[in-house]
Design an enzyme around this catalytic site. Structure first.
Site: not given
Length: 359
Positions: A84, A113, A187, A259, A324
């Site tokens: 982001r 992304h 991803h 996350d 990631e």
């Protein structure tokens, strides 16, 4: 030592008439990965369990068209900027840039992304090459100046290779003709029991990190760096995902689970172990090695399938996890974070490997 086999077949036509192909890399152990040049997507990854049975361990779709509207970014190459950027804004060399806003919260919006049409939605040029005598799949894409709001003509190459000892290697390179920002990642969503085989809450996870970057209500790092010790974010000793994921704390409530970006225990661009995942029933183990300074650990808190999943499987909440490798989210607006600026004459170059073994 056997040679890796690479095969190619047409899978679909895009709305503009161009053809997307599927490439299969397979080693003598039967480990096999299917990759399409649409979005550089890893569609399938077949691994043995301790009894010699093979399962496809990544989430995805049977039809290419389903990836066109996929909000999960299943298996894709992410760019120009993974993760982001707050309000889609950044300043570089005294000039302000506005990117596409494609994620909105009550507290604000962001570029996620790469924006509305990131690298995950591009048709890459594919060719089979050799690197140090080993076969590899090379994908290239030219992102033109102004695409998505990003400056510079960015020439990008991604190399996928599979080794005879079950390592999936992904190497990234890029050059630009104007100062820009870049942050590429892969991803894939992993469930080491096999895709559609329940949740990953019983997976064991280790992250080689003592610090993470907390987020605000828009899931943007606040700029603070926090120790993981005595928090649910401590994976410095391997533990089940389920152990602390439902703790009643603000950071986990904001994201609905994990996350977040972990800052890896490494210096510079050295190639080191970032994370380890173990699934005890099948005996499958995955290690993630990278040159990147951070890793986003995502526990599939909001998986939303576009139509039917592969083989009509069900993908529940937390039905997979992502690791990631990356530079940190919103780095262009956080001067204390490692820089993501790429200038003319420089080459962006990173490497990540997934090592698959049995315990």
């Amino acid at each position: 030592m056997g040679e890796i086999a690479i095969t190619k077949r047409k899978i679909s036509e895009l709305p503009d008439g161009r053809t997307a192909d599927l490439f299969t890399l397979e080693n003598d152990n039967g480990v096999k990965v299917d990759i399409t040049n649409y979005g550089g997507i890893i569609v399938c990854l077949w691994l043995p369990d301790r009894n010699g049975n093979f399962d496809d361990v990544v989430l995805g779709y049977d039809k290419l068209e389903q990836y066109f509207n996929d909000q999960n970014y299943f298996g894709a190459i992410i760019g120009r900027y993974a993760n982001r950027i707050a309000e889609g804004e950044f300043e570089l060399d005294d000039r302000k840039y506005q990117l596409e806003i494609n994620e909105k919260f009550d507290s604000g919006g962001c570029t996620l992304h790469g924006g509305n049409s990131g690298f995950n939605s591009k048709l890459w040029t594919a060719e089979e090459i050799k690197i140090d005598g080993e076969k590899a799949l090379k994908l290239t894409y030219l992102s033109k100046d102004g695409e998505g709001g990003f400056p510079g003509n960015l020439e990008t190459a991604v190399y996928y290779s599979l080794t005879d000892d079950n390592k999936l290697r992904i190497e990234y390179e890029a050059e630009t003709d104007k100062a820009t920002i870049i942050n590429l990642t892969q991803h894939s969503y992993f469930n080491l029991k096999g895709h559609g085989q329940g949740t990953i809450e019983d997976h064991l996870v280790y992250i080689n990190s003592n610090k993470f970057t907390p987020v605000n209500n828009s899931m943007i790092p606040t700029g603070e760096v926090k120790d993981v010790e005595n928090t649910p974010f401590d994976f410095s000793v391997i533990k089940e995902v389920s152990m602390d994921i439902n703790e009643n704390i603000e950071q986990l409530k904001i994201t609905g689970g994990y996350d977040h970006n972990w800052i890896l225990n490494k210096k510079g661009n050295s190639f080191e172990l970032a994370a380890r995942v173990i699934e005890t029933k099948t005996g499958r183990q995955m290690e993630v090695w990278t040159t990147e300074p951070g890793i986003q650990f995502y526990t599939g808190n909001s998986i939303s399938v576009c139509g039917k999943a592969k083989n009509d499987k069900k993908y529940p909440k937390r039905g997979a996890l992502c690791l990631e490798t990356q530079h940190f989210p919103n780095s262009p607006n956080q001067k204390e974070f490692p820089t993501t600026v790429l200038r003319p004459g420089e080459t962006y170059k990173t490497k990540t490997e997934f090592h698959f073994t049995l315990i």
